[in-house]
Write an enzyme that holds these catalytic residues in place. Sequence first.
Site, PDB file in Angstrom:
ATOM      1  N   GLU A 325       0.847  -1.192   0.000  1.00  0.00           N
ATOM      2  CA  GLU A 325       0.000   0.000   0.000  1.00  0.00           C
ATOM      3  C   GLU A 325       0.883   1.243   0.000  1.00  0.00           C
ATOM      4  OE1 GLU A 325      -4.130  -1.198   2.259  1.00  0.00           O
ATOM      5  OE2 GLU A 325      -2.543  -0.315   3.474  1.00  0.00           O
ATOM      6  N   CYS A 326       0.672   2.120  -0.941  1.00  0.00           N
ATOM      7  CA  CYS A 326       1.347   3.411  -1.021  1.00  0.00           C
ATOM      8  C   CYS A 326       2.866   3.240  -0.920  1.00  0.00           C
ATOM      9  CB  CYS A 326       0.793   4.361   0.033  1.00  0.00           C
ATOM     10  SG  CYS A 326       1.145   6.101  -0.307  1.00  0.00           S
ATOM     11  N   GLY A 327       3.485   3.550   0.220  1.00  0.00           N
ATOM     12  CA  GLY A 327       4.924   3.405   0.349  1.00  0.00           C
ATOM     13  C   GLY A 327       5.390   1.979   0.104  1.00  0.00           C
TER      14      GLY A 327
END
Length: 435
Positions: A325-327
């Site tokens: 997720e994201c990072g």
Amino acid sequence: MPRGLIISAPASGTGKTTLTLGLLAALRARGLTVQPFKSGPDYIDPGFHSAAAGRASVNLDTWAMGAEMIGGLIGCAADAELIVAEGSMGLFDGVAIDGECGNGASAHLAALTGWPVVLVLDTSGQAQSAAAVAKGFALMRPDVRIAGVVLNRVASPRHEAMLRAGMSEVGIEVLGTLPRQKEIEMPSRHLGLVQAGEQAEMPRILDTAARFVAENVNLDRMLEIAAETTMTGHTASIAPPGQRIALARDGAFSFVYPHQLDGWRRAGAEILPFSPLNDEAPDESADICWLPGGYPELHAGQLAAATHFRAGLRSFAETRPVHGECGGYMAMGSALVDKEGTHHEMAGLLGLVTSYEKRKMHLGYRLATLQAAMPGHAAGARLRGHEFHYSTILDQPDAPLAEVVDAGGAAVPETGSRRGHATGTFFHLIAEATR
């Protein structure tokens, strides 16, 4: 259920977090068990709440969560003596179209729970006129009760007297007045700056905030105005993505919504943390690997040098699912370019290349319809989440994971990616949509 209240304001930047932290810490110092919550999807403030209260703060989001889930999360706080929820943005600020049971505004949470609102007013540059603001908020929605105000950034005793006179005239109770005091202003907390766990000054800040609030706010009256919770629900249980979950957990991968981890555990899953920054690979006994959001851009060089982690992650992904997720998604990609323009090799499970050399903000709720399965969710599932990052996408060559729209229904280009057993999204999952 314990009694509760919501700390809100007309706008961001008025002092909600300072009051919330000081209130949590001051009441904890009195020996009370206080449960913090955060209205909306913000994942930085809850870390500060947890430090102040000594127990995990949980997000309650009326756009992303159904009433049953919100009630269940509140039900987990049954052992607390008081609930203190911090609002997001202004009290009535939310998206234009309602989600599961509201538009994400703190007012919707207040209406659902029955918790009265303590309105924090920044009184800089005004006197009796502040009363008109408070009265307007009190009249805005009949199902949202403004129990009183805390006047912030009060300049002098004369200023306070004028403010109190105005509030008395319109029948608004003053619960406290906070004079200007720079030493407890919170450091900038958002997106790669300061998290609670990284703030060496946090004990001093909390101690100062507790004393500041105890000296200037009527704590006994705050306890009196708290109201019984008017909603219930089943204890939240979230289908885990596997029985044994290898979870990246360190300064680069620091964020998973607390309700998600707790839901996985309640469903019987075992979480096996590992640290990519310490060059650790996911546990070989795990069924699935999950790379949370965080700040890989601040540690890109160290991650690029973590050869055991990257090789172990690639080996894991040959036979089992890996989701980011994201990072975490960025770290699964081919490369990450830091703010100085330095190119860092990432794990290479996906072809994604992201850059922080030219920052571009991506912010808002997301509704994703999966085009293929991802860990814990089947193809066709509709997921509600939130995206917040400043990276620029230089390349995203893999198959899209989902069709993604924002809260208004407009298409979002950040669709996530999939390749083999690897999947990733820029949004942080909050809950699977029920409607």
